[in-house]
Scaffold this motif. Structure first.
Motif, PDB file in Angstrom:
ATOM      1  N   ARG A   1      19.157  25.987  53.955  1.00  0.00           N
ATOM      2  CA  ARG A   1      18.712  26.115  52.560  1.00  0.00           C
ATOM      3  C   ARG A   1      18.850  27.574  52.097  1.00  0.00           C
ATOM      4  N   GLN A   2      18.416  28.507  52.951  1.00  0.00           N
ATOM      5  CA  GLN A   2      18.547  29.925  52.621  1.00  0.00           C
ATOM      6  C   GLN A   2      20.008  30.324  52.440  1.00  0.00           C
ATOM      7  N   ALA A   3      20.887  29.680  53.205  1.00  0.00           N
ATOM      8  CA  ALA A   3      22.316  30.002  53.147  1.00  0.00           C
ATOM      9  C   ALA A   3      23.016  29.392  51.938  1.00  0.00           C
ATOM     10  N   GLY A   4      22.299  28.561  51.199  1.00  0.00           N
ATOM     11  CA  GLY A   4      22.884  27.951  50.015  1.00  0.00           C
ATOM     12  C   GLY A   4      23.704  26.716  50.294  1.00  0.00           C
ATOM     13  N   VAL A   5      23.470  26.060  51.434  1.00  0.00           N
ATOM     14  CA  VAL A   5      24.152  24.795  51.732  1.00  0.00           C
ATOM     15  C   VAL A   5      23.713  23.762  50.699  1.00  0.00           C
ATOM     16  N   ALA A   6      24.663  23.174  50.009  1.00  0.00           N
ATOM     17  CA  ALA A   6      24.330  22.319  48.860  1.00  0.00           C
ATOM     18  C   ALA A   6      23.768  20.965  49.263  1.00  0.00           C
ATOM     19  N   ASP A   7      24.374  20.307  50.230  1.00  0.00           N
ATOM     20  CA  ASP A   7      23.987  18.960  50.632  1.00  0.00           C
ATOM     21  C   ASP A   7      23.318  19.030  52.003  1.00  0.00           C
ATOM     22  N   LEU A   8      21.997  19.091  52.011  1.00  0.00           N
ATOM     23  CA  LEU A   8      21.270  19.257  53.262  1.00  0.00           C
ATOM     24  C   LEU A   8      21.276  17.994  54.109  1.00  0.00           C
ATOM     25  N   ASP A   9      21.396  16.831  53.487  1.00  0.00           N
ATOM     26  CA  ASP A   9      21.492  15.592  54.264  1.00  0.00           C
ATOM     27  C   ASP A   9      22.817  15.552  55.023  1.00  0.00           C
ATOM     28  N   ARG A  10      23.885  15.923  54.319  1.00  0.00           N
ATOM     29  CA  ARG A  10      25.185  15.991  54.997  1.00  0.00           C
ATOM     30  C   ARG A  10      25.149  17.037  56.110  1.00  0.00           C
ATOM     31  N   PHE A  11      24.513  18.168  55.855  1.00  0.00           N
ATOM     32  CA  PHE A  11      24.373  19.221  56.856  1.00  0.00           C
ATOM     33  C   PHE A  11      23.737  18.667  58.134  1.00  0.00           C
TER      34      PHE A  11
END
Length: 271
Positions: A180-190
């Motif tokens: 989240r801090q890194a700006g990953v847009a889709d956390l579910d996909r992550f």
């Protein structure tokens, strides 16, 4: 010599330790890197002083192994790399997110190398996940790969290596927060990507390469085939990069019929 459990010289698990097949010169380089890797991170050694093997002499060929230089992938689509794919110098870093010395390099040295050499096209940095501190290290490595699938690897890298970050651990909730801090847009996909077979395979491939060159601790580096171990001072990296850049320029000059004329050292704008 007894080893402190807090040093990054701990031997990794052997489950992926398949040696790569190289010539005798690279076998020597691998043994040397393993030895220097321990020295650079041994107890009572800060990792901030340059070892004799890490020193770069006036001879740009000294301590350079062409077979190791070939490990640079130079893939323009590599999510875990920065810099031009055709840059004359490639720095490969084998590192663990739980490694304090890796964090020191990431905070104190790497940003300056990016500003001085990556930004002007001289240097490319290629990351290799080399987790050696157990399950959390491996989870962080897979998570970094997953962040990379959404083009946020280097932002995740910065968050994971921020001062005090590793002390908070790398459990699932913490890794999601770092994403989240890194700006990953889709956390579910992550989360799905981090737990995928593709993530495990990518990390395993990097580990196998690290074991094959004799890396026994983190961080370990190759600069156009020159092994360097530990969080060495900035001068060690700049000397190695400029020697490699000079050699690349001379090689290009010879190919183009310029007679090997020497240009000014890379990064002259920083003088």
């Amino acid at each position: 010599m007894p080893k402190s459990p807090s040093t990054p010289s701990r031997k990794p698990s052997t489950r992926n330790r398949k040696p790569l097949v190289y010539g005798a010169g690279v076998v020597l380089a691998a043994a040397l890197l393993g030895f220097v890797s321990y020295r650079a991170t041994a107890p009572d050694h800060s990792g901030s002083g340059s070892s004799s093997v890490a020193d770069v002499t006036a001879d740009p060929d000294a301590g350079v192994y062409p077979e190791l230089a070939k490990l640079a992938r130079r893939d323009a689509g590599d999510k875990l790399a920065q810099g031009r794919a055709d840059a004359p110098v490639v720095l490969i870093e084998y590192a663990d997110f739980k490694c304090g010395y890796c964090g020191k390099f990431a905070r104190d040295t790497e940003p300056a190398l990016v500003k001085k050499y990556v930004d002007n096209g001289t240097l490319r940095i290629e990351w290799r996940n080399f987790p050696i501190f157990g399950a959390e290290s491996e989870a962080a490595a897979r998570a970094s790969w997953a962040a990379g699938q959404q083009d946020r690897f280097w932002q995740f890298h910065a968050a994971a290596y921020a001062e005090g970050a590793k002390e908070k651990g790398f459990g699932k909730a913490r890794l999601k927060e770092l994403a989240r801090q890194a700006g990953v847009a889709d956390l579910d996909r992550f989360a799905r990507d981090a737990d995928s077979a593709s993530a495990s395979a990518a990390v395993g491939k990097d580990q196998e390469q690290g074991y094959g060159i004799g890396a026994t601790s983190t961080p370990s580096f190759l600069i156009n085939g020159r092994p360097i171990a530990g969080a060495q001072p900035m001068e060690t990296f700049t000397s190695a990069i400029e020697a490699a850049a000079e050699k690349a320029r001379n090689t290009e000059d010879a190919k183009s019929g310029k007679g090997g004329k020497n240009a000014e050292g890379a990064g002259d704008d920083a003088k």
